[in-house]
Structure formats: structure tokens, C-alpha cells
Design an enzyme around this catalytic site. Structure first.
Site, PDB file in Angstrom:
ATOM      1  N   CYS A  45       0.825  -1.213   0.000  1.00 51.28           N
ATOM      2  CA  CYS A  45       0.000   0.000   0.000  1.00 51.28           C
ATOM      3  C   CYS A  45       0.858   1.262   0.000  1.00 51.28           C
ATOM      4  O   CYS A  45       0.487   2.274  -0.613  1.00 51.28           O
ATOM      5  CB  CYS A  45      -0.938   0.003   1.198  1.00 51.28           C
ATOM      6  SG  CYS A  45      -2.166  -1.326   1.173  1.00 51.28           S
ATOM      7  N   ASP A 139     -22.633  11.553 -11.660  1.00 45.29           N
ATOM      8  CA  ASP A 139     -24.006  11.193 -11.269  1.00 45.29           C
ATOM      9  C   ASP A 139     -24.029  10.359  -9.997  1.00 45.29           C
ATOM     10  O   ASP A 139     -25.089   9.914  -9.563  1.00 45.29           O
ATOM     11  CB  ASP A 139     -24.710  10.449 -12.402  1.00 45.29           C
ATOM     12  CG  ASP A 139     -23.980   9.163 -12.821  1.00 45.29           C
ATOM     13  OD1 ASP A 139     -22.906   8.850 -12.237  1.00 45.29           O
ATOM     14  OD2 ASP A 139     -24.473   8.466 -13.732  1.00 45.29           O
TER      15      ASP A 139
END
Length: 220
Positions: A45, A139
Site C-alpha cells: 500500500c 451522477d
């Protein structure tokens, strides 16, 4: 259950390394990439967070905000940033969500409801399912979901490639073929009849079969 493409991305309020946000308001009229991590101070990570910092200008050019999430408090994220700089030469230049109560991880189906309500005492292995990428449109609908194992670093160049396709196909009635990159030929969407396609592409198209019609990538 993992979110499905086409569903509305759950809204939430959270503390981040750049202050408190309400997720949908933060997205605004942009696209967004939410990428999650099992725990701070983990090796794979760390490399990913640094690389995303390097790629941020590319996302900016695509009107796309990026935001990380890790199952630890924001204070740990800020300390982790020093390590990320030492490892990758980059400092995260985007917000990272603190999910110490596991709220967002559970809301997005990355941890089960019974996972508890605190990151304290949890290991990366406990949180190994928190290795997702969500692309979300203006959206607020989910456009793409990717899930990776802990041991496999994610290919964020592929996220950019997929984002280019998502944005292009949202604007034009086309689809993109395997391994497509910007500037390469695209496929006229099956929903477009030959009659309508002739109006859009008066120079014609290449059709090795009636159901696959190649044309140059639309511009604009």
C-alpha cells in the site's frame, strides 16, 4: 455484498487528512476514484499511495478526484505520509479517509457487518478485503469496481486507461475493444443502427462481422 456497477455509491461523512467531507458533496461535478487499504504502514500500500500522488496530475486532467481510505485513524495516515515519501519520493497530495470505526469499509461491502466498530487491534490480514478501487461518476453511480489481494500491487495506469474509456463511452455511442488506448479505433455501440451510424460516420466503418463496426475514435 460488494457494490455493483450502476448502483449509487453510498454517501457518508468522514474525517480525512484534508479535513471533514461529505462524500457526494466532495465529488461534486467530477469523477472520483476511491481506493482502499487494509492498514497503514504496510509495504504494498505504501508503494501505491506514492504512485497515485505521482499520477494525480493525470487524474486532474480528466476532471477526476482521487481519495484514499485506510482502516486506521487520520493521525496514523499523517505519520505514514513521511514513510511514503521516504519509500517513493512522493507525498500523498490527495485526502485519505480515516476509517477507524470501519464505517465506510462496511458501507462499501469491504468488511462484514460483524467486523466490529474499531480498527484497534486489527491486523492487515483481518482487513484484507479492504483492497478495492471504485470509479464513481458525477451522477454518483459506480462505474467500475476492482478488488485485489493484499500481495498484489494495483496497476493504476490501468485505472487511467479504463477511466478514459468510461468517459469516452459516456459521451459517444461507442465501446472500446480489448487493450484499447487513447487514439485507437473504437466500436460503434450495438444500439446504433447502420442507418444512424451512417449519419454519425459518413466515411463508413470497417466491419469484419455485422455486429462489430470499427471507427476512428470520436473527438470532442
Amino acid at each position: 455484498m460488494t457494490l455493483q456497477i450502476g448502483q449509487t455509491a453510498p454517501d457518508f461523512e468522514a474525517e480525512t487528512t484534508e479535513g471533514n467531507i461529505r462524500f457526494h458533496d466532495w465529488i461534486g461535478d467530477s469523477y472520483a476514484v476511491l481506493f482502499s487499504h487494509p492498514k497503514d504502514f504496510t509495504p504494498v500500500c505504501s508503494t501505491e499511495l506514492g504512485y497515485m500522488a505521482k499520477l494525480k496530475p493525470e487524474f486532474d486532467r480528466r476532471n477526476t478526484k482521487i481519495i484514499g481510505l485506510s482502516v486506521d485513524p487520520v493521525g496514523d495516515h499523517k505519520r505514514w505520509s513521511d514513510d511514503i515519501k521516504a519509500i517513493t519520493g512522493q507525498v500523498p497530495n490527495y485526502p485519505i479517509i480515516g476509517d477507524s470505526d470501519l464505517k465506510v469499509s462496511k458501507l462499501y461491502g469491504m468488511l462484514p457487518a460483524g467486523a466490529g466498530d474499531s480498527s484497534k487491534g486489527r491486523t492487515a490480514a483481518d482487513n484484507q478485503t479492504v483492497r478495492n478501487v471504485f470509479v464513481i461518476g458525477p451522477d454518483k453511480k459506480v462505474k467500475l469496481v476492482l478488488v485485489y489481494p493484499m500481495s498484489t500491487g494495483r496497476n493504476f495506469d490501468e485505472i487511467l486507461r479504463a477511466l478514459d474509456s468510461i468517459q469516452l463511452t459516456a459521451k459517444h455511442q461507442v465501446a472500446t475493444p480489448v487493450n484499447w488506448k487513447q487514439g485507437e479505433k473504437v466500436i460503434i455501440a450495438p444500439a446504433v443502427s447502420d442507418e444512424d451510424a451512417k449519419k454519425k460516420y459518413p466515411s463508413g466503418w470497417n466491419a469484419p462481422r455485422p455486429y462489430i463496426r470499427y471507427v476512428d475514435q470520436p473527438r470532442g
